[in-house]
Design an enzyme around this catalytic site. Structure first.
Site, mmCIF file in Angstrom:
data_model
loop_
_atom_site.group_PDB
_atom_site.id
_atom_site.type_symbol
_atom_site.label_atom_id
_atom_site.label_comp_id
_atom_site.label_asym_id
_atom_site.label_seq_id
_atom_site.Cartn_x
_atom_site.Cartn_y
_atom_site.Cartn_z
ATOM 1 N N GLN A 91 -2.840 13.394 -5.125
ATOM 2 C CA GLN A 91 -4.245 13.287 -4.711
ATOM 3 C C GLN A 91 -4.889 14.647 -4.517
ATOM 4 O O GLN A 91 -6.073 14.836 -4.826
ATOM 5 C CB GLN A 91 -4.351 12.469 -3.427
ATOM 6 C CG GLN A 91 -4.161 10.972 -3.643
ATOM 7 C CD GLN A 91 -4.334 10.176 -2.362
ATOM 8 O OE1 GLN A 91 -4.204 10.711 -1.262
ATOM 9 N NE2 GLN A 91 -4.617 8.901 -2.490
ATOM 10 N N TYR B 28 -8.894 2.574 -13.288
ATOM 11 C CA TYR B 28 -10.060 2.413 -14.149
ATOM 12 C C TYR B 28 -10.227 0.948 -14.541
ATOM 13 O O TYR B 28 -9.289 0.155 -14.481
ATOM 14 C CB TYR B 28 -9.913 3.246 -15.433
ATOM 15 C CG TYR B 28 -9.901 4.732 -15.215
ATOM 16 C CD1 TYR B 28 -11.079 5.431 -15.010
ATOM 17 C CD2 TYR B 28 -8.702 5.443 -15.222
ATOM 18 C CE1 TYR B 28 -11.076 6.806 -14.827
ATOM 19 C CE2 TYR B 28 -8.678 6.821 -15.039
ATOM 20 C CZ TYR B 28 -9.872 7.489 -14.845
ATOM 21 O OH TYR B 28 -9.857 8.839 -14.659
ATOM 22 N N ASP C 164 -6.352 15.972 -7.755
ATOM 23 C CA ASP C 164 -7.246 15.079 -8.497
ATOM 24 C C ASP C 164 -8.634 15.699 -8.646
ATOM 25 O O ASP C 164 -9.555 15.413 -7.877
ATOM 26 C CB ASP C 164 -7.323 13.730 -7.780
ATOM 27 C CG ASP C 164 -8.066 12.678 -8.591
ATOM 28 O OD1 ASP C 164 -8.603 13.021 -9.663
ATOM 29 O OD2 ASP C 164 -8.113 11.521 -8.146
ATOM 30 N N SER D 228 -11.694 13.335 -9.235
ATOM 31 C CA SER D 228 -12.289 12.758 -8.027
ATOM 32 C C SER D 228 -13.134 13.774 -7.276
ATOM 33 O O SER D 228 -14.240 13.473 -6.815
ATOM 34 C CB SER D 228 -11.199 12.205 -7.112
ATOM 35 O OG SER D 228 -10.606 11.051 -7.683
ATOM 36 N N ARG E 100 -2.681 9.467 -11.384
ATOM 37 C CA ARG E 100 -3.406 9.078 -10.175
ATOM 38 C C ARG E 100 -2.444 8.360 -9.231
ATOM 39 O O ARG E 100 -2.476 7.142 -9.063
ATOM 40 C CB ARG E 100 -4.620 8.226 -10.534
ATOM 41 C CG ARG E 100 -5.516 8.915 -11.539
ATOM 42 C CD ARG E 100 -6.873 8.266 -11.664
ATOM 43 N NE ARG E 100 -7.840 8.946 -10.797
ATOM 44 C CZ ARG E 100 -9.134 8.653 -10.779
ATOM 45 N NH1 ARG E 100 -9.610 7.696 -11.538
ATOM 46 N NH2 ARG E 100 -9.947 9.312 -9.985
#
Length: 372
Positions: free
Chosen positions: A122, A221, A125, A128, A117
């Site tokens: 991105q 997280y 991802d 997400s 991450r």
């Protein structure tokens, strides 16, 4: 390089790993794409659209790179070439049997959920992108099962106050749930043990529920709470939850059972007609009374625990996932359009679970060893 797209056979899975637009972009880079007939039918994408985008219909399992959505079954792993590359959600922290089988088959496997991450990753991802879908749908489920309106209504018969919606967990799913509930007119509040996300919650027009507990962890997280912190959190949450009409829970800890945030006492204290939408059902649920995959009613409170919500919106979920996969596949392409895996690249190395007959992902290896 040839990329294969099989039909997903996991019950309830309606997504497809690539969509025609992404196939077209891969063909423009000199990549051949083979799609299994019917691979996109449950995502409402007929075979002809794949063919028009330049894909061939046929057996995808003999391709250089095979891309899936759900983790492959043992039978599917057996159909892969020993030198094949597999890309998909592989559940490396919760499915040790699959990880072991991939290593034994000699497959080089990349887990979409293990992509680092970091900023440059991105676009890859997938966690997400799919969480966005889940958060959006969770807010709609809350509105569907609630016995009260989300928005404030001013009518000739009087004014109806807005519903109060609490979202536990301010990751991608939680933020999307807050934004969607807010757009529907609810009075929204967000909670997370990571204090740094308070500003994100408030930027969506929601209030921040501060219980005085912080548990920021690695990789975006939350860390595992201590026993004392967990007890303190539950006491405070139990009282707070009783004042909300809809509670949406999204709290997850990778590789561990979902933390129990909503106690039976909290459910009993909620107003009749209230709703809990538990997005953590696949890892046990955030509510003590959750039955994963079921809708239950306890103390006149409806507890909804949907599994694999992104699959219920397969068109857009597939589009988003396919773009994530494309961004990763672009790292695999050499200048001549051939397959070149650069394991000095932190994204390539970080996402790799098995390689050369070995389990190379540290956490996945530990999971396999613990299950032995």
């Amino acid at each position: 390089m040839t990329v294969g797209v099989p039909k997903e056979r996991t019950p309830g899975e309606r997504r497809v790993a690539l969509v025609p637009d992404v196939v077209r972009r891969l063909r423009g880079k000199g990549v051949d794409v083979v799609v299994e007939p019917g691979a996109g039918e449950r995502a409402l994408i007929p075979d002809r659209l794949f063919e028009e985008a330049g894909a061939a219909l046929g057996d995808p399992w003999s391709a250089d790179v095979v891309v899936t959505v759900a983790p492959p079954s043992a039978e599917e792993i057996g159909r892969l070439r020993s030198d094949a590359v597999l890309v998909g959600f592989l559940a490396p922290l919760t499915s040790p049997e699959s990880t072991r089988a991939l290593a034994e088959a000699g497959v080089t496997a990349f887990a979409m959920e293990s992509i680092p991450r970091i900023s440059r990753a991105q676009a890859m991802d997938a966690l997400s992108s799919q969480s966005n879908v889940a958060g959006y749908k969770a807010a709609l489920l809350g509105a569907e099962y609630a016995t009260r309106f989300y928005p404030m209504l001013m009518t000739a018969a009087g004014t109806i106050p807005p519903a109060k919606v609490l979202v536990l967990g301010a990751g991608v799913a939680g933020l999307q749930a807050l934004a969607t509930a807010r757009r529907l007119g609810a009075q929204t509040t967000g909670y997370d043990v990571r204090p740094e996300v308070a500003e994100q919650v408030q930027s969506l027009g929601a209030q921040w529920l501060d219980l005085g507990i912080e548990a920021a962890g690695e990789g975006g997280y939350a860390r595992q709470l201590t026993d004392e912190e967990r007890a303190q959190q539950q006491r405070a949450l139990t009282e707070a939850i009783k004042g909300f009409d809809v509670v949406i829970t999204t709290a997850l800890v990778p590789g561990r059972p979902a933390p129990k945030l909503v106690t039976a006492e909290a459910v009993q204290g909620m107003k009749p007609g209230s709703v809990i939408v538990d997005l953590a059902g696949e890892t046990g649920g955030n509510c003590e009374l959750t039955v994963p995959g079921e809708v239950t009613v306890t103390h006149d409170v409806t507890i909804v625990s949907p599994l694999n919500l992104p699959a219920t919106m397969p068109e857009h979920s597939s589009q988003l996932y396919a773009r994530n996969v494309l961004a990763l596949l672009e790292l695999f392409l050499g200048d001549d359009g051939g397959l070149e895996l650069d394991f000095d690249d932190e994204v390539v190395a970080g996402a790799c679970v098995t390689r050369g007959g070995e389990i190379v992902h540290a956490q996945a290896k530990a999971t396999v060893e613990a299950a032995a």
